[in-house]
Write an enzyme that holds these catalytic residues in place. Structure first.
Site, PDB file in Angstrom:
ATOM      1  CG  ASP A   1      -1.072 -16.815  11.927  1.00 51.96           C
ATOM      2  OD1 ASP A   1      -1.574 -16.429  10.852  1.00 51.96           O
ATOM      3  OD2 ASP A   1      -1.401 -17.881  12.475  1.00 51.96           O
TER       4      ASP A   1
ATOM      5  CG  HIS B   1      -3.681   8.847  -0.494  1.00 54.85           C
ATOM      6  ND1 HIS B   1      -3.248   7.545  -0.526  1.00 54.85           N
ATOM      7  CD2 HIS B   1      -4.107   9.053   0.777  1.00 54.85           C
ATOM      8  CE1 HIS B   1      -3.430   6.973   0.649  1.00 54.85           C
ATOM      9  NE2 HIS B   1      -3.948   7.881   1.471  1.00 54.85           N
TER      10      HIS B   1
ATOM     11  CE  LYS C   1      -4.515 -18.008  12.728  1.00 56.53           C
ATOM     12  NZ  LYS C   1      -3.922 -19.174  12.084  1.00 56.53           N
TER      13      LYS C   1
ATOM     14  CD  GLU D   1      -2.706   1.349   2.448  1.00 58.34           C
ATOM     15  OE1 GLU D   1      -3.351   2.399   2.613  1.00 58.34           O
ATOM     16  OE2 GLU D   1      -2.754   0.388   3.236  1.00 58.34           O
TER      17      GLU D   1
END
Length: 406
Positions: free
Chosen positions: A305, A401, A230, A101
């Site tokens: 993870d 941006h 998760k 990103e």
């Protein structure tokens, strides 16, 4: 390894002589990976030459992946150095972050500059509890209550069984929860420098054997989703999972105005209306702007993870104007699951990123490296929150941006 070796191995798979996952039994790991690339290229028409150009021995990833054919490369950069006053990490540190990103590191780096102008960020690990919650079946609610009482009265016996499986983990709590004739027992462990999910699972299985032997309960599932791993979950927001960690800073008004191009009042209002009111209206479990961005980037860089970013985004950002007219900002992450040993931390590039922070491997005392990594992630998240909130308050988010071409 030669191309001939890989081609011969691929031919044996085509002929049905070998299965794809058996190749390492007949060749070294790099040859097995090359053979899989040949097979997948032939089947899909893709060119996997870049995936096959990796900078470590495939055998190094043996415990991290199956059917390896190569590696995905994600750009990695640093922000900082940023001054950290933590319980486990202190001084100036570069923070490694991996992402695709654009503008993310530029934004976090701007936040780090503001933190440094204020003398750095504070950070503390508040709690360390990796959890696993098996589900048991009993006959009725009377048996459910009896099992709950037994668990509360026999934590020492459960601790002895659980800790017999590990030289590092410590069982801290075993808490029963009843839903009809189902009883969940949420085991909580201090797993030291390991993220500890496997450690907790193995230890909990041993404790479950004791419960089944001594009560009427039958184990239905070693993980009953009250852990919760998760998945977004309110219990993790309240009770925590992995490390609960907080970072904060007080930014002088002049720094907010000169570096962040806004005012303390504007940042505080954006945080209240966006992160608190907006998140509440949305029913969100995360009351923050984009904590997941910093968590994910540091997870990828340091071998965590990646799926556990869903819990790592379970964070609350606060912002207020203090009595001196300065800006106080904090980020509290309820369930940050990190480790500096095991899993992806052993991979060569991820080990290098941990070396940048000085937290590779086990700490002295045990758990200190894991705490230090958690504090560093929290500071990165704080810098990211501060920068984005300021960009929104000054109405320059889209122009930033655009100027970066993202």
């Amino acid at each position: 390894m030669t191309d001939t070796d890989a081609a011969a191995l691929a031919e044996r798979v085509r002929d049905g002589d070998l299965r794809l996952y058996e190749l390492e039994e007949h060749a070294d790991a790099d040859t097995a990976a090359a053979a899989r690339r040949l097979l997948v290229e032939e089947h899909s028409g893709a060119d996997l030459s870049t995936s096959g150009d990796y900078a470590f021995d495939a055998a190094d990833a043996d415990s991290n992946i199956e059917n390896m054919l190569g590696a995905i490369q994600i750009p990695v950069g640093v922000v900082g150095p940023v001054e950290i006053d933590g319980g486990a990490i202190s001084g100036e540190h570069y923070l490694p972050m991996a992402t695709t990103e654009g503008a993310l590191l530029a934004s976090v780096n701007r936040g780090c500059a503001a933190l440094n102008t204020a003398g750095g960020a504070g950070a503390r690990v508040l709690k360390n509890r990796m959890t696993r919650a098996p589900a048991f079946r009993v006959a009725d609610v009377a048996e459910a209550e009896a099992l709950s009482s037994w668990v509360r009265d026999n934590v020492d016996a459960l601790r002895e069984a659980a800790e017999s499986t590990t030289s590092h983990g410590e069982l801290k709590e075993a808490t029963p929860y009843v839903v009809g004739n189902t009883v969940f027992v949420r085991f909580a462990y201090d797993t030291k420098d390991a993220m500890g999910m496997n450690m907790a699972t193995i230890a909990t299985e041993e404790a479950c054997d004791v419960i089944e032997a001594e009560t009427t309960a039958s184990l239905v599932a070693l993980s009953g989703n009250l852990c919760t791993d998760k998945k977004p979950a309110a219990i993790n927001a309240v009770e925590g999972r992995g490390r609960t960690v907080a970072a904060d800073v007080t930014i002088p008004r002049e720094t907010v105005e000169e570096t962040l191009k806004t005012t303390p009042e504007a940042v505080a209002e954006v945080n209240t209306r966006k992160n608190l009111v907006g998140s509440a209206k949305a029913g969100s479990l995360g009351f923050n702007a984009h904590v997941a961005n910093s968590v994910a980037a540091m997870f990828l860089a340091t071998g965590q993870d990646a799926a556990q970013v869903v819990e790592g985004a379970n964070a609350i950002t606060t912002a207020e104007v203090d009595g001196d007219g300065d800006l106080y900002v904090s980020v509290t992450i309820a369930s940050l699951e990190v480790g500096t040993v095991g899993g992806g931390t052993k991979l060569p590039t991820q080990s290098e990123a941990l070396d940048v922070l000085g937290v590779r491997g086990g700490g002295d005392p045990a758990g200190s490296n894991g705490d230090a990594l958690a504090e560093a992630v929290a500071v990165a998240a704080l810098a990211g929150e501060l920068s984005l909130l300021s960009a929104l308050a000054s109405r320059n988010l889209s122009s930033a941006h655009a100027s970066l071409g993202r």
